[in-house]
Design a protein around this motif. Structure first.
Motif, mmCIF file in Angstrom:
data_model
loop_
_atom_site.group_PDB
_atom_site.id
_atom_site.type_symbol
_atom_site.label_atom_id
_atom_site.label_comp_id
_atom_site.label_asym_id
_atom_site.label_seq_id
_atom_site.Cartn_x
_atom_site.Cartn_y
_atom_site.Cartn_z
ATOM 1 N N ALA A 2 0.810 -1.201 0.051
ATOM 2 C CA ALA A 2 -0.025 0.359 -0.106
ATOM 3 C C ALA A 2 0.734 1.256 0.185
ATOM 4 N N CYS A 3 2.041 0.944 0.345
ATOM 5 C CA CYS A 3 2.823 2.322 0.750
ATOM 6 C C CYS A 3 3.023 3.145 -0.293
ATOM 7 N N LEU A 47 -0.084 4.761 -1.588
ATOM 8 C CA LEU A 47 -0.640 5.945 -0.847
ATOM 9 C C LEU A 47 0.193 7.254 -1.172
ATOM 10 N N LEU A 98 -1.700 10.244 -3.047
ATOM 11 C CA LEU A 98 -1.489 11.813 -2.541
ATOM 12 C C LEU A 98 -1.126 12.554 -3.583
ATOM 13 N N ALA A 103 2.666 7.071 6.138
ATOM 14 C CA ALA A 103 1.520 7.566 6.806
ATOM 15 C C ALA A 103 1.463 8.984 7.389
ATOM 16 N N ALA A 119 0.790 11.437 4.787
ATOM 17 C CA ALA A 119 -0.711 11.322 4.664
ATOM 18 C C ALA A 119 -1.380 12.132 5.484
ATOM 19 N N VAL A 137 -6.234 5.415 -7.077
ATOM 20 C CA VAL A 137 -6.460 5.428 -5.781
ATOM 21 C C VAL A 137 -6.846 6.930 -5.376
ATOM 22 N N GLY A 189 -10.417 7.590 -3.529
ATOM 23 C CA GLY A 189 -10.368 7.887 -1.962
ATOM 24 C C GLY A 189 -10.896 9.430 -2.075
ATOM 25 N N VAL A 237 -7.642 8.739 0.639
ATOM 26 C CA VAL A 237 -6.795 7.788 -0.322
ATOM 27 C C VAL A 237 -5.912 7.054 0.520
ATOM 28 N N ALA A 238 -5.732 7.118 1.805
ATOM 29 C CA ALA A 238 -5.006 6.094 2.552
ATOM 30 C C ALA A 238 -5.821 4.795 2.592
ATOM 31 N N ALA A 266 -5.550 3.039 -0.842
ATOM 32 C CA ALA A 266 -4.321 2.512 -0.915
ATOM 33 C C ALA A 266 -4.079 1.259 -0.182
ATOM 34 N N LEU A 267 -4.670 1.079 1.046
ATOM 35 C CA LEU A 267 -4.765 -0.134 1.743
ATOM 36 C C LEU A 267 -5.845 -1.151 1.061
#
Ligand SMILES: Nc1ncnc2c1ncn2[C@@H]1O[C@H](COP(=O)(O)OP(=O)(O)OP(=O)(O)O)[C@@H](O)[C@H]1O
Ligand SMILES: Nc1ncnc2c1ncn2[C@@H]1O[C@H](COP(=O)(O)OP(=O)(O)OP(=O)(O)O)[C@@H](O)[C@H]1O
Ligand SMILES: [Mg+2]
Ligand SMILES: [Mg+2]
Lengths: 303, 355, 527, 306
Positions: free
Chosen positions: B56-57, B60, B64, B196, B199, B276, B280, B287-288, B291-292
């Motif tokens: 996911a990183c 994310l 963003l 994270a 974000a 993504v 989101g 978005v987070a 992404a997950l």
């Protein structure tokens, strides 16, 4: 690791339906797995970035052998190899030694050398060319050998080189056409899935001007009787992956697989040249054949 | 409203699952087993979760990148290119520019910043092209993506190339420059935390700061924003810098955290990031979540592929697509529902006042 | 006369707001029927129902006695109903002709067909308008767009013409000619529904009128039988009187100085643009006064405001609050001046945003609304509640998006936002366009109080009455040139003449209007 | 490429941006290949390609225009879907052919062949390039003319452009906005499908996993490059194609020609040549600046209020 069924994994960076490097690899792996009653996992479209975690997963689950089919898996393998004792790694198509990893250096140089020689004998324009999908070791080896071989027969010959893409069939077709337009009449290609494009170009060129035949070589797999223009495919430089894989697999199963480079060459009959029987005697004259045999002898003697 | 959202999302998952099951059955795979594998690969145990997070990183960050710029009305499709450039820069920093004796902390920080900086610069290129030559960002960023790809390939063949090989790949990142791994036997690196954090900051900036307020305003109505004296061009460029920076950072983190070396095949997180971001709803927290979600999809897919069933990569792609589509449909539907009911409220408050 | 149109107990709801409840009325053939009502009363909604843009929830529509269902705009056209929407329905990138053709029935394969052209030209001749029909409408002034709309409606609907606030954007002369045309049309047996906020014109032209109030009909009568104050009472519930300005003392410090300003086009931008009308404009606005600019639409007002808002770079000298702006178009000054833009929805508001945010749009980055770049929303709410009460913005909850407000209230939001900061200089363009009497009076009052508070206001306004009512000094703009008038020592008649380019010689300042550059768009109109 | 662009162009003018065009082309390519392989007729293949394109576009239309989902996300999803679907089917197909040991190959009549135009195709150098082409190419040229005419000369064109610039106006004119947009999208799908068919059964007589590989995005950018006009689009495509063949010729000429300049180029990394078309496009844009804004409602879904 006795008692446990031997597990092996095959990962490649492209699509296993590409009718070339990756597909052949998959088929070979499957064959080997059958023969050894091993459990096989196949992963395609693996980017080097994913590779690390994937390999680690495999060895977490006690896989005995991981075949990374392509140079880009060398580094990930080395990284994972550090933390595992059971799992063995065999990387094909790399040209570098790394600790804890067995690299199968498929060296098409010699076969390509032969093809180059043949090309030089057959070319009327004194211009031949090579198309690669990407400038990676195994592919560049082809060009080197091809060029050397051609030069050996005809020092003044011009050997062009161009790179397109593994997937975009259209691109390699236009590239081949560009070759032909500039008078190149023997083309050696290593573009896997896109090779169809080259064949198309050759075919239509020959239909347009039957007077000036254009010939093509196959690579990796035996492409001599490709449906499109087998009548103009002189020969193929073939890697017998199944042979190579079988070798490492057996060793790995017995836990005897050593790290280091295995040079897969003509010597151990992994990388070979297969002439197109349809053209023997007609295009490829017995004289040429004989000369090729001589060249091969020299090559084998050389190392 | 929020409850409604949740209900719909759950419904979406159910629907998607149903569609997938049928699809698998049609293609002759045991649906149940595959879904189970999927579950195991995505969330079952700590390894799976770690995998999901790791995957996911980058999404994310690229998400963003898209979200921040889109909000400001800058249609930046160039995350992919910015990511590549960022990665390359990080590699250059760690393997060439920095002396190997640099202590880890400053070393890593410099690499990350270098990556982000390079990404930002690449994005800035597009912005400037628009500012000076009126070249639409949508277009320039697409073209810059391709340009970046080949540029990076050139570097990998020359300056960045590892010694002793002719392969287009960089030499390995010195271990002490790699991002520390947080969990044994996985590649769950601290880059995840960084992402994270980014974000969170983004969310804060967007809801709480003047900058966020102004960029959002610009995205919604440029003319009005200009008339009330918001420096539109400046804000948009700043947004681009930040967004592109995120993308570059994503590249750097992927290299330093997961791959530890670089080839041109870095995976197209850039394009995925756009999806993504929009899934989101351009809101950092959204978005987070998205992404997950995508990360979990990837992780699950991988497990299903490497399993004995050997679900083909392509087929897992289908499943992903179907799930995404289902989510979208439901999302859109629910959104419209909420919107409607929202309108009702406005209206009757309005008349209630007028009466 | 037989009733052409009859509405029986029409009701229309949006969600659970009832925009129209049980409205019934009869309109006779060949009469001009006026509809009044405050903002949000439901006038436009009613018109939309007739034009087929909306469907009633209940009730029925009779056309010439038999029941009709106006299922779609097309159907409306077939029935001979043409409408001019309050918010124009034009494709900005297409020319007037193309817009007509877009609406015209007929095969898809034919382009701008001959008959479309002819009908258009016929109406243009009858109305004595030579509107530019071959330029993308987004390049035309609001009033020109509106005229195209009217022509469109006329050539579409043969029998019933609906005009939703048509005169909002017209100058007195234009209004007069429009109203006279309306009358002509009525003589010919065409029926006209006229929505307007301007009582005078309604009374002058309409046979009968009806008044809507919060969706209900509060009055229906013959125009001549009701007095203005009756109407106002029926509309708003109370009688209101328009504010009258006591003249401000002359000669405070100047807050705006403009010398020989005119757009300077860089090659790339000028390409394709129509060349600017504005010529070397010079004017000054002092603190504590309202300087008005009157003039026929398209005489250069747009360009002037564009310069003041830095939309277009300009040559010349611009001093605001004593600070000379060296490079025009550097929009720094916009933070410090107030602007009430011409198009409230496109340039004034962020429609999907809450009233809160829209109110804060200008002040959000200063204390106490934010500190160190961080918004302090808590501070906002009570402040905004105060504003809401002060400017009586009709909205229940400040968190609702401004889209939900009717035109009038949207305008109030803008005015509140711009006046609230007490800027030294305010540029106001048609600040009361589309507002009902009450709202208009209110906005005007606000501007006057602001002026007395020492604000310098430049007022560009189509509505001559209001303009004269407010202005302390008056400029006339003609063919891109500014002329200062001796107002208030001048008669309306003179001013009307100046606006049309006559007798300008008697005015000082600014070059003569005889440099051969005539305004193409508004040809000679008889005063 | 022109063909795909043409479709996308129309769709975008009505305010629908379909990032999924790449996937649609891919599916068209496969469908065309399989169909002509099975049926033995290129024509059927072409139709299949078009049909599959329309189906994919249909999915897109339903989700975006119908359901109001975001166009770009759906587009991305469509790409993924197409990539997956074609990949899987291709794999199944290969397994099937292997098990029946058939050779995957299109015979003469299954694939299309070029149709030389009698006299013109002989003319010197340009002759073959222009007048010895596949039927579809000629058709495309005609289609370009038609679309160009329709957009600029007809009421249909007005409607289409209106849909993109202010749908509410079209609604007021009694035009079913969503339906019209859907139709435009389907048209785009058909075109993209046909373009895919061209790739597989005409240009290369074969199919390869992910054989489009980015072409879709190039098309997208070319549409913008051409400022949403047919001629702009065409010139863009031509320019792009020309530069591409130029770079390929250069790559070769470095070795074959005698000129020292070209010789010197051998030391350039070949990626530079591959980069050329994109760089050129960028530079061209930067030079011929002054961009005309696209449709105002591009990528925005439209809902009738109330
Ligand atoms: N989570 C993991 N990730 C990566 N490698 C692992 C992981 N767990 C174990 N390994 C490696 O896999 C191999 C087998 O691991 P394990 O701990 O089961 O050894 P073992 O118990 O000796 O094996 P066996 O079960 O045959 O006795 C070892 O080389 C170990 O380093
Ligand atoms: N599409 C819509 N959805 C919901 N409510 C609406 C809609 N259109 C209008 N309304 C509401 O219906 C009421 C009447 O609106 P309408 O536009 O008819 O007012 P109006 O009489 O035209 O006011 P104005 O004089 O400002 O034009 C208003 O409260 C408005 O908010
Ligand atoms: Mg109204
Ligand atoms: Mg209104």
């Amino acid at each position: 690791v006795q008692g446990r069924v031997f597990r092996m994994a095959f990962i490649c960076s492209g699509s296993i339906t590409d009718g070339g490097w990756n597909q052949d690899g998959r088929d070979a792996a499957v064959k080997v797995a059958k023969a050894l009653h091993a459990k096989l996992s196949v992963l395609e479209h693996v980017t080097p970035i994913r590779a690390t975690s994937i390999m680690r997963d495999f060895c977490r689950r006690h896989y005995g052998l991981i075949i990374g089919h392509g140079y880009e898996f060398l580094v990930p393998a080395t990284q994972v190899a550090r933390m595992t004792t059971h799992t063995r790694f065999a990387i094909s198509g790399a040209d570098k030694v790394e600790p804890g990893v067995t690299t199968m250096n498929f060296d098409l140089t010699q076969p390509s050398y032969e093809l180059g020689a043949l090309a030089a004998m057959i070319s009327r324009t004194g211009k031949i060319g090579f198309i690669g999908g990407e400038a990676i070791p195994s592919v560049e080896a082809c060009y080197k050998g091809f060029k050397a071989g051609a030069r050996a027969v005809n020092p003044k010959i011009r050997v062009a080189q161009a790179y397109t893409s593994w997937d975009q069939v259209g691109l390699s077709k236009t590239q081949a056409q560009a070759f032909i337009q500039q008078g190149i009449d023997v083309i050696y290609q290593n573009v896997d899935a896109a090779s169809q494009g080259v064949f198309e170009a050759v075919k239509s060129a020959n239909r347009r001007h039957p007077g000036h035949p254009v010939y093509v070589f196959g690579c990796n797999g035996n492409q001599n009787n490709n449906p499109t223009c087998s009548r103009y495919t002189l020969a193929s430089a073939v890697i017998r992956l199944d042979r190579a894989f079988m070798h490492v697999a057996i060793l790995a199963k017995a836990g005897k697989l050593k790290a280091g480079v295995i040079n897969e060459t003509m010597a151990n009959h992994v990388c070979i040249v297969v002439l197109n029987p349809k053209l023997l005697g007609r295009v490829i004259t017995p004289a040429m054949e004989h000369r090729l045999v001589v060249i091969r002898k020299h090559l084998l003697a050389a190392k | 409203m929020f409850l409604l959202e949740i209900i719909f999302t759950v419904g979406g998952c159910a629907l998607a699952a149903g569609a997938v099951l049928i699809l698998l059955a049609l293609m002759g795979f045991p649906p149940g087993h595959i879904l189970e594998l999927w579950y195991r690969g995505a969330v079952a145990d700590r390894y799976a979760l770690a995998d999901t997070l790791t995957k996911a990183c980058p999404l994310l960050l690229t998400g963003l990148a898209a979200a921040i710029t889109f909000r400001a009305g800058v249609f930046n499709i160039g995350a992919q290119g910015q990511l590549l450039v960022g990665a390359a820069m990080a590699v250059a920093m760690s393997t060439r520019l920095l002396s190997p004796h640099t202590p880890p902390l400053p070393g890593i920080t410099m690499c990350l910043f270098a990556g982000a900086g390079a990404g930002a610069a690449w994005g800035l290129l597009a912005s400037l092209l628009e500012l000076w030559r009126k070249v639409p960002v949508v277009l320039s960023t697409i073209l810059l993506n391709f340009t970046a790809l080949y540029a990076v390939k050139i570097l990998l063949h020359s300056y960045l190339q590892a010694h002793g090989t002719s392969a287009p790949q960089s030499s390995q990142i010195p271990p002490h420059f790699c991002l520390p791994v947080m969990m044994k036997y996985t590649s769950l690196h601290i880059g995840v935390l960084i992402a994270a954090a980014v974000a969170m900051v983004a969310e804060f900036v967007q809801v709480m700061t003047v900058f966020g307020f102004q960029t959002t305003a610009i995205g919604l109505n440029e003319a009005a924003s200009r008339l009330v004296g918001i420096p539109v061009a400046a804000r948009q460029i700043q947004a681009m810098l930040i967004g592109a920076g995120c993308a570059g950072l994503a590249g750097a983190i992927q290299i330093l955290g997961v791959a530890h070396f670089m080839t041109a095949k870095i995976g197209n997180y850039g394009y995925a990031g756009i999806a993504v971001a929009l899934l989101g709803r351009l809101d950092p927290m959204g978005v987070a979540v998205a992404a997950l979600f995508f990360g979990a999809l990837d992780a699950g897919a991988q497990r299903a592929e490497e399993s004995s069933i050997g679900l083909p990569h392509e087929t897992s792609n289908i499943i992903k697509a179907v799930i995404i589509l289902a989510m979208l449909i439901i999302g859109a539907w629910s959104m419209r529902r909420t919107l409607r009911s929202g309108l009702w409220q406005q209206r009757n408050t309005e008349t209630g006042d007028g009466a | 006369m037989s009733p052409l149109l009859e509405l029986i107990r029409i009701t229309r709801r949006f969600g659970n707001l009832t925009a129209l409840s049980e409205v019934s009325l009869r309109v006779n053939t060949g009469e001009v029927f006026g509809i009044l009502g405050e903002n949000g009363a439901g006038k436009s909604t009613l018109m939309h129902l007739l034009a087929g843009a909306l469907q009633p929830n209940s009730g029925q529509i009779l056309l010439e006695g038999q029941k009709v269902v106006i299922s779609s705009p097309r159907r409306a056209f077939e029935l001979g109903i043409g409408m001019v929407y309050q918010h124009f329905k034009l494709v900005g990138t297409q020319t007037g002709m193309e817009n007509l053709a877009l609406f015209a029935p007929g095969g898809w394969w034919r382009g701008v067909s001959a008959e479309v052209r002819q009908t258009a030209d016929r109406w243009r001749r009858e109305l004595n308008w030579n509107v530019e029909m071959h330029r993308p409408v987004e390049r035309l002034s609001v009033s020109e767009q509106q005229r195209i709309e009217i022509i469109k409606a006329l050539s579409l609907g043969g029998r019933l013409l609906i005009l939703d606030e048509p005169t909002a954007a017209l100058t007195p002369a234009q209004v007069d000619s429009l109203l006279s045309t309306v009358r002509q049309l009525a003589e010919r047996g065409l029926t006209v529904l006229l929505v307007s906020h301007k009582l005078a014109e309604i009374k002058s032209v309409c046979d009968r009128i009806m008044i809507l109030r919060q969706g209900r009909m509060t009055l229906e009568a013959a125009a001549d039988d009701v007095s203005t104050s009756e109407i106002i009472t029926a509309m708003i519930g109370k009688d209101i009187s328009l504010p009258t300005a006591a003249r401000a003392p002359q000669g405070g410090r100047s807050v705006l100085e403009l010398e020989h300003a005119e757009p300077k086009h860089r090659g790339r931008h000028s390409f394709g643009r129509d060349r600017s009308v504005l010529k070397a404009a010079s004017l000054r606005v002092n603190a504590g006064e309202i300087a008005g600019i009157c003039g026929v639409e398209g005489s250069g007002q747009i360009e002037l405001s564009a310069i003041l808002t830095g939309e277009t770079d300009a040559a010349g000298r611009l001093v605001i609050d004593g600070i000379p702006l060296t490079k025009f178009g550097a929009r720094r000054h916009l933070k410090d001046i107030g602007v009430i833009p011409a198009d409230r929805q496109k340039e004034g508001l962020i429609l999907p945003w809450s009233i809160h945010n829209n109110l804060a749009l200008k002040a959000h980055d200063r204390r106490p609304f934010s500190r160190w770049g961080i918004l302090r929303r808590r501070g906002w709410s009570d402040h905004h509640e105060r504003i809401k009460r002060q400017f009586d913005i009709r909205a229940g909850d400040l968190r609702m998006p401004v889209v939900g407000l009717s035109g009038g209230n949207q305008q109030k939001v803008i005015v509140a936002r711009e006046l609230e900061l007490k800027p030294g200089f305010l540029l106001a363009i048609n600040p009361t366009r589309g507002l009902d009497v009450g709202a208009a009076a209110f906005v005007m009052q606000q501007m006057l109080t602001a002026r007395d508070g020492g604000m310098g206001i430049l007022l560009i306004h189509d509505d001559l009455d209001e303009l004269l009512r407010l202005s302390d000094r008056l400029y006339v703009m003609y063919a891109g040139h500014l002329y200062e008038t001796p107002w208030p020592d001048a008669t309306r008649r003179q001013i009307g003449a100046w606006m049309l380019g006559n007798e300008l010689e008697s005015l000082r300042s600014g070059p003569r209007g005889d440099d051969g550059f005539r305004d193409r768009r508004n040809g000679p109109v008889q005063p | 490429m022109v063909l795909a662009g043409l479709g996308e162009l129309t769709a975008e003018i009505t305010g629908v941006i379909d990032i999924g065009i790449e996937g649609i082309m891919l599916s068209g390519a496969l469908a065309a290949f399989l169909a002509s392989f099975a049926s033995g007729h290129g024509m059927i293949g072409l139709l299949a390609g078009i049909l599959s394109g329309i189906v994919m576009a249909g999915i897109f239309a339903v989700t975006c225009i119908g359901m109001g989902a975001d166009q770009i996300v759906v587009g991305t999803a469509i790409n993924l879907l197409a990539l997956g679907a074609t990949g899987s089917f291709w794999m199944l197909f290969q397994n099937w052919t292997q098990s029946h040991n058939l050779v995957i190959h299109l015979a003469r009549n299954e694939a299309f062949n070029r149709i030389p135009i009698p006299w013109l195709s002989q003319i010197g150098f340009a002759g073959p390039a222009l007048f010895d082409q596949y039927g579809l190419v000629y058709f495309t040229i005609v289609l370009c003319g038609m679309v160009g005419w329709a957009l600029n000369r007809t009421r249909l064109g007005l409607v289409i452009r209106g849909l993109g610039d202010s749908p509410e106006t079209c609604a007021a004119a009694g035009i079913p906005v969503k339906l019209s947009r859907t139709l435009a999208t389907l048209f785009a799908g058909g075109c993209a499908g046909a373009a895919g068919a061209y790739l597989s059964i005409m240009q290369t007589h074969s199919f390869a996993q992910n054989m489009t590989d980015g072409i879709g995005f190039v098309v997208l950018s070319l549409v913008i490059f051409g400022r949403w006009t047919v001629w702009g689009l065409i010139s863009g495509c031509v320019l792009f194609g020309a530069i591409n063949s130029l770079q390929q010729t250069l790559q070769t000429a470095r070795y074959t020609s005698h000129s020292t300049v070209l010789h010197a180029m051998r030391h350039l990394p070949f990626e530079i040549f591959q980069m050329l078309p994109y760089l050129a496009a960028l530079i061209a844009l930067a030079i011929f600046a002054g961009s005309r804004p696209g449709p105002k409602y591009l990528g925005k879904n439209w809902q009738a209020d109330s």
